[in-house]
Design an enzyme around this catalytic site. Sequence first.
Site, mmCIF file in Angstrom:
data_model
loop_
_atom_site.group_PDB
_atom_site.id
_atom_site.type_symbol
_atom_site.label_atom_id
_atom_site.label_comp_id
_atom_site.label_asym_id
_atom_site.label_seq_id
_atom_site.Cartn_x
_atom_site.Cartn_y
_atom_site.Cartn_z
ATOM 1 N N GLU A 251 0.893 -1.175 0.000
ATOM 2 C CA GLU A 251 0.000 0.000 0.000
ATOM 3 C C GLU A 251 0.920 1.210 0.000
ATOM 4 O OE1 GLU A 251 -3.258 0.024 -0.224
ATOM 5 O OE2 GLU A 251 -3.749 -2.075 0.170
ATOM 6 N N CYS A 285 -2.304 9.119 2.802
ATOM 7 C CA CYS A 285 -1.978 8.556 1.485
ATOM 8 C C CYS A 285 -3.043 8.963 0.473
ATOM 9 C CB CYS A 285 -1.843 7.040 1.565
ATOM 10 S SG CYS A 285 -3.268 6.231 2.297
HETATM 11 P P1 NAD Z 1 8.658 4.747 4.246
HETATM 12 O O1 NAD Z 1 8.573 3.957 3.005
HETATM 13 O O2 NAD Z 1 9.802 5.671 4.437
HETATM 14 O O3 NAD Z 1 8.694 3.772 5.519
HETATM 15 C C1 NAD Z 1 7.678 2.823 5.755
HETATM 16 C C2 NAD Z 1 8.223 1.730 6.650
HETATM 17 O O4 NAD Z 1 9.230 0.994 5.953
HETATM 18 C C3 NAD Z 1 8.889 2.219 7.931
HETATM 19 O O5 NAD Z 1 8.497 1.381 8.993
HETATM 20 C C4 NAD Z 1 10.372 2.053 7.633
HETATM 21 O O6 NAD Z 1 11.166 1.849 8.783
HETATM 22 C C5 NAD Z 1 10.343 0.802 6.792
HETATM 23 N N1 NAD Z 1 11.515 0.606 5.935
HETATM 24 C C6 NAD Z 1 12.383 1.529 5.460
HETATM 25 N N2 NAD Z 1 13.306 0.940 4.667
HETATM 26 C C7 NAD Z 1 13.022 -0.383 4.650
HETATM 27 C C8 NAD Z 1 13.596 -1.515 4.000
HETATM 28 N N3 NAD Z 1 14.665 -1.390 3.206
HETATM 29 N N4 NAD Z 1 13.014 -2.721 4.188
HETATM 30 C C9 NAD Z 1 11.916 -2.860 4.951
HETATM 31 N N5 NAD Z 1 11.324 -1.826 5.600
HETATM 32 C C10 NAD Z 1 11.876 -0.595 5.447
HETATM 33 O O7 NAD Z 1 7.265 5.492 4.360
HETATM 34 P P2 NAD Z 1 6.856 6.622 5.413
HETATM 35 O O8 NAD Z 1 7.629 7.848 5.072
HETATM 36 O O9 NAD Z 1 6.928 6.070 6.796
HETATM 37 O O10 NAD Z 1 5.298 6.841 5.080
HETATM 38 C C11 NAD Z 1 4.811 7.752 4.148
HETATM 39 C C12 NAD Z 1 4.431 7.063 2.863
HETATM 40 O O11 NAD Z 1 3.484 6.029 3.132
HETATM 41 C C13 NAD Z 1 3.746 7.972 1.859
HETATM 42 O O12 NAD Z 1 4.266 7.723 0.589
HETATM 43 C C14 NAD Z 1 2.289 7.550 1.928
HETATM 44 O O13 NAD Z 1 1.543 7.810 0.764
HETATM 45 C C15 NAD Z 1 2.418 6.097 2.201
HETATM 46 N N6 NAD Z 1 1.192 5.550 2.781
HETATM 47 C C16 NAD Z 1 0.405 4.757 1.997
HETATM 48 C C17 NAD Z 1 -0.809 4.265 2.508
HETATM 49 C C18 NAD Z 1 -1.711 3.413 1.668
HETATM 50 O O14 NAD Z 1 -2.620 2.818 2.219
HETATM 51 N N7 NAD Z 1 -1.514 3.315 0.363
HETATM 52 C C19 NAD Z 1 -1.169 4.584 3.814
HETATM 53 C C20 NAD Z 1 -0.338 5.383 4.577
HETATM 54 C C21 NAD Z 1 0.847 5.868 4.050
#
Ligand code: NAD
Length: 515
Positions: A251, A285
Site C-alpha cells: 500500500e 496517502c
Molecule cells: P517509508 O517507506 O519511508 O517507511 C515505511 C516503513 O518501511 C517504515 O516502517 C520504515 O522503517 C520501513 N523501511 C524503510 N526501509 C526499509 C527496508 N529497506 N526494508 C523494509 N522496511 C523498510 O514510508 P513513510 O515515510 O513512513 O510513510 C509515508 C508514505 O506512506 C507515503 O508515501 C504515503 O503515501 C504512504 N502511505 C500509503 C498508505 C496506503 O494505504 N496506500 C497509507 C499510509 C501511508
Amino acid sequence: MASVDEAPAVATNGSNGVAAGIPVENPATGAVIATVPNLSAAEVAELAAKARAAQAGWEALGFEGRGAILNRAQRWVMDHADRIIETIVSETGKTYEDAQLAEIAYAGSAFGFWAKHAPEFLADERVRTESVFVKGKKLVVRYAPVGLVGVIGPWNFPLTNSFGDCIPALAAGNTVILKPSEVTPLTSLLMAEGMRECGIPEGVFQVATGDGETGGALVDEADLIMFTGSTKTGRKVLARAAETITPVQLELGGKDPMIVLRDADLERAANAAAYYSMNNGGQVCISTERVYVEAPVYDEFVDKVTEKVRGLRQGEPTGFGTVEVGAVIFPPQLDIVERHVADARAKGATVLTGGRAREGAGRFYEPTVLVGVDHTMACMTEETFGPTLPIMKVADAEEALRLANDSPYGLQASLWTKDTARGEQLARRVEAGAVTVNDAQVNYAALEVPMGGWKTSGLGTRHGAGGIRKYTKQQAILVTKLAPKKDPHMFPYSARKSRLLGRALKFLYGRGKRA
Ligand code: NAD
C-alpha cells in the site's frame, strides 16, 4: 518484544544498548519523549521463532476463540481511547480530531468487522465443477493461514495503517510481527499492551521496533509481508522478498486528483478541498494532492478554498478543538514540501495563502494554496504529503481526466458534479483503485470494499473479502468416495481408448459447445 521507556530517554532493549536506541520526538514541540530499541536481525529472528511456536495454538482457537479476543480488544480501544489518542498525538503532533476520527474510529470498527466476517470470508467453499472428468467428486477450497505475517507500517497513521493491518491477519489465524515506523513506534507498543490485557497468547502479536534494517530483517523471516509506506521503499521490500519468494502486499504513495466540474456544488467541493487536503496535516496517502477545475467555476472555487484554508488554525494540539492543522510528522517531509513550493514558485506559480514553514517550536508548514500550476511542477506530479493544495484551471472534463491520469500513481481520486450518473461514468475512466463522486476519503471507512492502489500506488488490497484472504494460502481438496478399481484414463494406453477420447472431446468442445 520491544518495550519503551518514557522520557528521560533510555534504550530498553538489553543487547542494543543506549547507542542503538531510537529517540521518539513530539513533532509539535521538538521534545524527545521516549527511546525505543533498534532491533537487530538476530533479535527479529528470535521474535519470529516465538511467533512460529505460537501459531498452531492460535490457529487451533478457531474463529470463535480468536474473535472473542478481537472483540475484547475492540472494547479495550474504546475504554482506553483517551490514552491512545494522547499517545498518537504525542508522537505525531496531529490534532486530537485526526487521531479520533481516522484512528480510534477505524480500530474500533475494524476489530468488530474482522471478528464478525472472518468466518464468512474464510469459510470452506464447496465447488461444483463443469469438467466431466471430475464430476461426482467432492471439491473444496479452503483458506489456510500463511503462518507468520510481517506488517511494516508508516508514520502518518500509527494505529490505522500499522496496527490496522494486523487485525485481519490475526483473525485469519496467523501470528504477527509488527514493525512500526521508527518515527512513531509508541502507539504500536501501547496496542501490544492492550492485546496482552485482552488475553492474546504469548508470541501471537509482537512489535519489533527499529529502522529500515529491522524492516528488512522482518522481510527475511515472515511468510508474507504487508507493507504500507512510500513507493520507493515498497520497491526495496519487493526486491528483498524476491530472494525468499515471500509474497508481498504493498500500500504505497499517491497523488490523488480532485476534478471539479462546472455543475458541482461549489460550496461543498470547496469545503471538501480544504478538509481533504489539510486533514492530518496533508499526510494522508489518500490526501487530495491536486485539483483540476473547469474554467467557468475556477475563480469562484479558488476564492472559496483560499478563504477557508486561510482561516485554519495551526499549532501544537493541546486538546479537542484547539487547532485544525497539526505538525509535519517526519523531519525530511518538511524539506519535500518546501522544495515543491519553491519549485512551483520558480516556475511561475502564485501562493495565495501560506507558503512557508512556521517559525518557533515544533515543525509546521503553513496551510498553503497554489495557483498558476501545471505538470512541469513537482507539486502536481510528485507526492507532496503536506498541507499544500495546488489548483489548476482546465478547459473541460476531458482535459481534467487526461491530467488526472497523467501520473505514475493511481491510489484514489474524486469527482465533483451534481450529475451523479455522469460522475459515475467519468469515475470509470480514472486510473485509480478508488474513485469517489462528491466525496473523498470516506470510502476508507467502508471495510466491505477493497482499498488499494493501481500503477505504482500498490499491489493488492486491504478490506473486503480480499483483505483477509490475502493472509491465507488457498488449498484445493478433492475427495473421491465411490470409484471403480481403475479409471479409463489409467494405464495401459491403447489406440482404441484414445480414439474414443478424441471423439468425446470433439463432442464436448468441438463446436465451442462448452465454452
Ligand atoms: P517509508 O517507506 O519511508 O517507511 C515505511 C516503513 O518501511 C517504515 O516502517 C520504515 O522503517 C520501513 N523501511 C524503510 N526501509 C526499509 C527496508 N529497506 N526494508 C523494509 N522496511 C523498510 O514510508 P513513510 O515515510 O513512513 O510513510 C509515508 C508514505 O506512506 C507515503 O508515501 C504515503 O503515501 C504512504 N502511505 C500509503 C498508505 C496506503 O494505504 N496506500 C497509507 C499510509 C501511508
